[in-house]
Design a protein around this motif. Structure first.
Motif, PDB file in Angstrom:
ATOM      1  N   LEU A  25       1.005  -1.522  -0.027  1.00  0.00           N
ATOM      2  CA  LEU A  25      -0.253   0.277  -0.646  1.00  0.00           C
ATOM      3  C   LEU A  25       1.429   1.039  -0.135  1.00  0.00           C
ATOM      4  O   LEU A  25       0.233   2.279  -0.017  1.00  0.00           O
ATOM      5  N   ARG A  31       1.340   4.683   5.139  1.00  0.00           N
ATOM      6  CA  ARG A  31       0.215   4.266   5.410  1.00  0.00           C
ATOM      7  C   ARG A  31       0.252   3.660   6.352  1.00  0.00           C
ATOM      8  O   ARG A  31       0.632   2.684   7.311  1.00  0.00           O
ATOM      9  N   VAL A  94      -4.262  -5.926  -3.859  1.00  0.00           N
ATOM     10  CA  VAL A  94      -3.726  -4.333  -3.809  1.00  0.00           C
ATOM     11  C   VAL A  94      -3.304  -4.319  -4.967  1.00  0.00           C
ATOM     12  O   VAL A  94      -3.903  -2.641  -5.463  1.00  0.00           O
ATOM     13  N   GLN A 119      -4.860   4.166  -3.327  1.00  0.00           N
ATOM     14  CA  GLN A 119      -4.946   2.705  -2.459  1.00  0.00           C
ATOM     15  C   GLN A 119      -6.559   2.389  -2.077  1.00  0.00           C
ATOM     16  O   GLN A 119      -7.566   3.802  -2.201  1.00  0.00           O
TER      17      GLN A 119
END
Length: 199
Positions: A25, A31, A94, A119
Motif C-alpha cells: 500500500l 500508510r 492491492v 490505494q
C-alpha cells in the motif's frame, strides 16, 4: 463461507501478513493500518453474502471520499489456506486495485491527480476482519468508522429488500468533484513517524 477462525489464530494471521500489506500500500508514500475485529465486522466478513454486498458500492458520499466506492475483498478459508496464501492474495488484490485506479486517474484533469487516492481505504479479509488504511492514524480511523456505518447500512437495506448504490459514473463525479479534490490537495503532508530511542 470458510472455516471459522479463533481469535488467537486471527491475531496470528494478521501479525504475519500486515507488514506485506502495508508495503504493497505504501508505494506512493507510507500508510497507517487500523485493524477492526469488532463483532459487527466479524459477523459481516463471515457472512455468506458479504463479498457480493461489499462490492455493490458506497453507502453515502462520505464513504466515496474516505473508503472508496468498493473495498478490497480478500478470499480466505482457514481450513485450506495459510498465512503465505493470504499474504500473496493481499498483495495481488492491492496491485489489482492500484491498476484499476490508474485508469481512473488518467481520466482526471492534471490538477486532480495528486489529490486523488490510488490505494484502497478498506481491506476486508474473509472470516478475519477489516483493515482500514490512511496516510495518518486519524485518516485510518475515519475510514474504519465510516466502513462500520456502511456495514450497518448495507445489512439494514439488504434486510429490507436490497442494497443499491450509485453507478460508476455517478460515484466518479462525486469522488472527483473539483472542490473535493482541491480540499484534499490542501491537506498537510503526513509527519514522519518518530522512533523512540532504544527501539
Amino acid at each position: 463461507m470458510g472455516t471459522p477462525i479463533g481469535d488467537e489464530r486471527r491475531v496470528e494471521l494478521l501479525a504475519e501478513v500486515l507488514p506485506a500489506l502495508r508495503g504493497a500500500l505504501s508505494v506512493d508514500g507510507p500508510r497507517v493500518l487500523q485493524v477492526d475485529l469488532s463483532p459487527p465486522v466479524l459477523e459481516f466478513v463471515g457472512g455468506r453474502d458479504a463479498r457480493e454486498l461489499s462490492q455493490v458500492g458506497a453507502a453515502c458520499p462520505d464513504h466515496l471520499v474516505h473508503t472508496k466506492r468498493r473495498p478490497a475483498w480478500i478470499e480466505f478459508d482457514a481450513g485450506h489456506d495459510d498465512a503465505a496464501v493470504l499474504r500473496e492474495r493481499l498483495i495481488e488484490q492491492v496491485h489489482a486495485f492500484q491498476a484499476a485506479r490508474a485508469g481512473v486517474l488518467r481520466a482526471l484533469p492534471r490538477r486532480g491527480r495528486h489529490a486523488a487516492r490510488s490505494q484502497p481505504r478498506a481491506v476486508l479479509i474473509e472470516g478475519v476482519g477489516l483493515v482500514s488504511v490512511g496516510r495518518t492514524l486519524k485518516a485510518a480511523r475515519l475510514s474504519r468508522d465510516l466502513y462500520q456505518r456502511a456495514i450497518a447500512v448495507m445489512r439494514g437495506a439488504s434486510a429490507l429488500g436490497g442494497f443499491v448504490s450509485l453507478s460508476d459514473e455517478e460515484s466518479f463525479a462525486i469522488e472527483h468533484w473539483p472542490l473535493e479534490l482541491y480540499k484534499l490537495s490542501l491537506a498537510p503532508p503526513p509527519r514522519r513517524v518518530r522512533r523512540s530511542r532504544g527501539v
